[in-house]
Design an enzyme around this catalytic site. Structure first.
Site, PDB file in Angstrom:
ATOM      1  N   HIS A  30      -6.614  -6.896   6.629  1.00 29.12           N
ATOM      2  CA  HIS A  30      -5.697  -7.711   5.823  1.00 29.12           C
ATOM      3  C   HIS A  30      -4.725  -8.415   6.751  1.00 29.12           C
ATOM      4  CE1 HIS A  30      -6.051  -6.222   1.405  1.00 29.12           C
ATOM      5  NE2 HIS A  30      -7.231  -6.284   1.995  1.00 29.12           N
ATOM      6  N   TYR A  34       2.815  -6.414  -4.017  1.00 29.90           N
ATOM      7  CA  TYR A  34       3.990  -5.606  -4.356  1.00 29.90           C
ATOM      8  C   TYR A  34       4.820  -6.443  -5.325  1.00 29.90           C
ATOM      9  CZ  TYR A  34       3.085  -2.709  -0.179  1.00 29.90           C
ATOM     10  OH  TYR A  34       2.511  -1.881   0.770  1.00 29.90           O
ATOM     11  N   PRO A  84       6.081   5.703  -0.478  1.00 28.42           N
ATOM     12  CA  PRO A  84       4.837   4.999  -0.098  1.00 28.42           C
ATOM     13  C   PRO A  84       4.942   3.474  -0.067  1.00 28.42           C
ATOM     14  CG  PRO A  84       4.720   5.824  -2.339  1.00 28.42           C
ATOM     15  CD  PRO A  84       5.990   6.360  -1.768  1.00 28.42           C
ATOM     16  N   LYS A 109       3.535   3.941   5.122  1.00 26.76           N
ATOM     17  CA  LYS A 109       3.750   4.498   6.466  1.00 26.76           C
ATOM     18  C   LYS A 109       3.380   5.972   6.604  1.00 26.76           C
ATOM     19  CE  LYS A 109       5.076   0.771   8.373  1.00 26.76           C
ATOM     20  NZ  LYS A 109       3.891   0.057   8.868  1.00 26.76           N
ATOM     21  N   TYR A 164       5.570  -3.857   9.023  1.00 27.44           N
ATOM     22  CA  TYR A 164       4.442  -3.557   8.131  1.00 27.44           C
ATOM     23  C   TYR A 164       3.154  -3.326   8.935  1.00 27.44           C
ATOM     24  CZ  TYR A 164       1.730  -3.437   3.816  1.00 27.44           C
ATOM     25  OH  TYR A 164       0.925  -3.041   2.767  1.00 27.44           O
TER      26      TYR A 164
HETATM   27  C1  PHB Z   1      -2.709   2.278  -1.575  1.00 22.87           C
HETATM   28  O1  PHB Z   1      -3.673   1.524  -1.342  1.00 22.87           O
HETATM   29  O2  PHB Z   1      -2.857   3.353  -2.179  1.00 22.87           O
HETATM   30  C2  PHB Z   1      -1.352   1.866  -1.129  1.00 22.87           C
HETATM   31  C3  PHB Z   1      -1.179   0.633  -0.552  1.00 22.87           C
HETATM   32  C4  PHB Z   1       0.079   0.234  -0.122  1.00 22.87           C
HETATM   33  C5  PHB Z   1       1.155   1.085  -0.283  1.00 22.87           C
HETATM   34  C6  PHB Z   1       0.972   2.331  -0.857  1.00 22.87           C
HETATM   35  C7  PHB Z   1      -0.294   2.723  -1.294  1.00 22.87           C
HETATM   36  O3  PHB Z   1       2.369   0.690   0.128  1.00 22.87           O
END
Ligand code: PHB
Ligand code: APR
Length: 394
Positions: free
Chosen positions: A76, A205, A297, A301, A389
């Site tokens: 990504h 997000y 989450p 990280k 990130y």
């Molecule tokens: C996930 O793919 O489960 C996932 C992705 C990004 C995050 C947290 C979880 O910040």
């Protein structure tokens, strides 16, 4: 019946941190034994996140367990941030000189590590109960535990506690030398895994007045979605239909319109917490991964921090066994904490930016909006976000 075993490094916990450490030590000719409380199937069935920093991918590759991630993982180069229905792309690669993250489930990383340990004859004692470390302030620490009706003593030179937040490792460090730093958030994440095509080729997000939402994926047929819910929400209050309806309401219109829904194959609620225990070592016991720290989450990280701990700890142990160098072992805690606190900051910042805090005033909400607007308008601020990130250097 009792049995005494011997190894160089006794590892408590067969999660990604313990497995990766054992694999790297093995390749350096250092013996280790993993003692895991749960059954292997239980550990492998745990659904967790799946965004790998380049540092972790490089460690997996160097440890001979990167092949499947390279073949099946999804690189990504950007991430989508949405605020009240407006979506903006953060060009991770463009802002970091070409760096990227790899979307590859933690469950798959754990599966690859178990396969590699097995292939190399690694000793993993699962279903081990009452694991207890002793004499960690001496040069001859040992563990005791019971397994399948046999009492065991495992003599070793070092104990690596990779036993997660609920493990015994952290609790073995005397309270008089330990400091705990914690922030518990007033909400959790309700997560759903579904055999449906992802709503977007990149991770979204979304901050919405109804709460946070996250759209992620495992592969083109497997999607992972999360919505912010009050921390004491009962799971059965969220049948699939209600989950999908609520997710749609929090997403930008273009994403909501293309969202493919289906039956959840996994559904769970995870509390959000920022947590750090200092120091990461005491005598011959060393903490790594969730045993020492938890991040919300939002910054993806958790696994990556466990890997950077393992990077520093394995380097220090290899330095000790190769050159008798104690300095890196003594310096492990400070070195790992330096990177841990930066990841804690970033994860806290992303959580503050993208969630609805019930206790926030209208002033706080305006500030949150202004923070988002500044981010979207400032390439420099976006670069700082992208740098974190994709993963700070080890
Ligand atoms: C996930 O793919 O489960 C996932 C992705 C990004 C995050 C947290 C979880 O910040
Ligand atoms: N004795 C033996 N094993 C134990 C004990 C104990 N007393 N307590 C816990 N364990 C085992 C757990 O069953 C688990 O398999 O330790 C393992 C710890 O693994 P994780 O919780 O996965 O922690 P870690 O390896 O540090 O990986 C961190 O996991 O939770 C995610 O977000 C987190 O992605 C991060 C990653």
């Amino acid at each position: 019946m009792s049995e005494t075993l011997k190894t160089q490094v006794a590892i408590i916990g067969g999660g990604p941190a313990g497995l990766l450490l054992s694999q790297i030590l093995h390749l350096a000719g250092i013996d280790s034994v993993i003692v895991e409380r749960q059954s292997r199937d239980y550990v492998m069935a745990r659904i967790r996140a799946g965004v790998l920093e380049q540092g972790l991918v490089d460690m997996l590759t160097a440890a001979g367990v990167g092949e499947r991630a390279a073949a099946e993982g999804l690189p990504h180069h950007g991430v989508q941030l949405a605020f009240e229905g407006e979506m903006h792309r953060i060009d991770l690669s463009g802002l970091t000189g070409g760096k990227q993250v790899l979307v590859y489930g933690q469950t798959e990383v754990t599966r690859d590590l178990y396969a590699a340990r097995d292939a190399m004859g690694g000793v993993i004692l699962d279903e081990a109960a009452d694991v207890t470390p002793y004499d960690i302030e001496t040069d001859t620490p040992y563990l005791t535990f019971t397994r399948h009706g046999t009492d065991y003593r495992l003599d070793c030179q070092f104990v690596a506690a990779c036993d997660g937040y609920h493990g015994v490792g952290r609790r073995t460090i005397p309270e008089r030398v330990q400091r705990i730093f914690e922030k518990v958030y007033p909400f959790g994440w309700l997560g759903v895994l579904s055999r449906t095509p992802p709503v977007h080729e990149e991770i979204i997000y979304a901050n919405h007045s109804r709460g946070f939402a996250l759209c992620s994926l495992r592969n083109p047929q497997l999607s992972r979605y999360y919505i912010q819910v009050p921390v004491d929400t009962p799971l059965d209050a969220w049948p699939d239909d209600r989950f999908w309806e609520e997710l749609k309401r929090r997403l930008p219109a273009e994403a909501a319109a293309t969202l493919v829904t289906g039956p959840s194959i996994e559904k769970s609620i995870a509390p959000l917490r920022s947590f750090v225990a200092e120091p990461l070592s005491h005598g011959r016991l060393f903490l790594a991964g969730d045993a020492a720290h938890i991040v919300p989450p939002t910054g993806a990280k958790g696994l990556n921090l466990a890997a950077s701990d393992v990077n520093y700890l394995s380097e220090a142990l290899i330095g000790y066994y190769r050159n008798g160098d104690e300095a890196a072992l003594t310096g492990y805690s400070e070195r790992a904490l330096n990177r841990i606190w930066k990841a804690e900051r970033f994860s806290w910042w992303m959580t503050k930016l993208m969630h609805q805090f019930p206790e926030d005033s209208e002033f706080d909400r305006r500030i949150q909006r202004a923070e988002f607007d500044f981010l979207i308008g400032s390439p420099a601020y976006q670069a700082a976000m992208a740098e974190n990130y994709v993963g700070l250097p080890y």
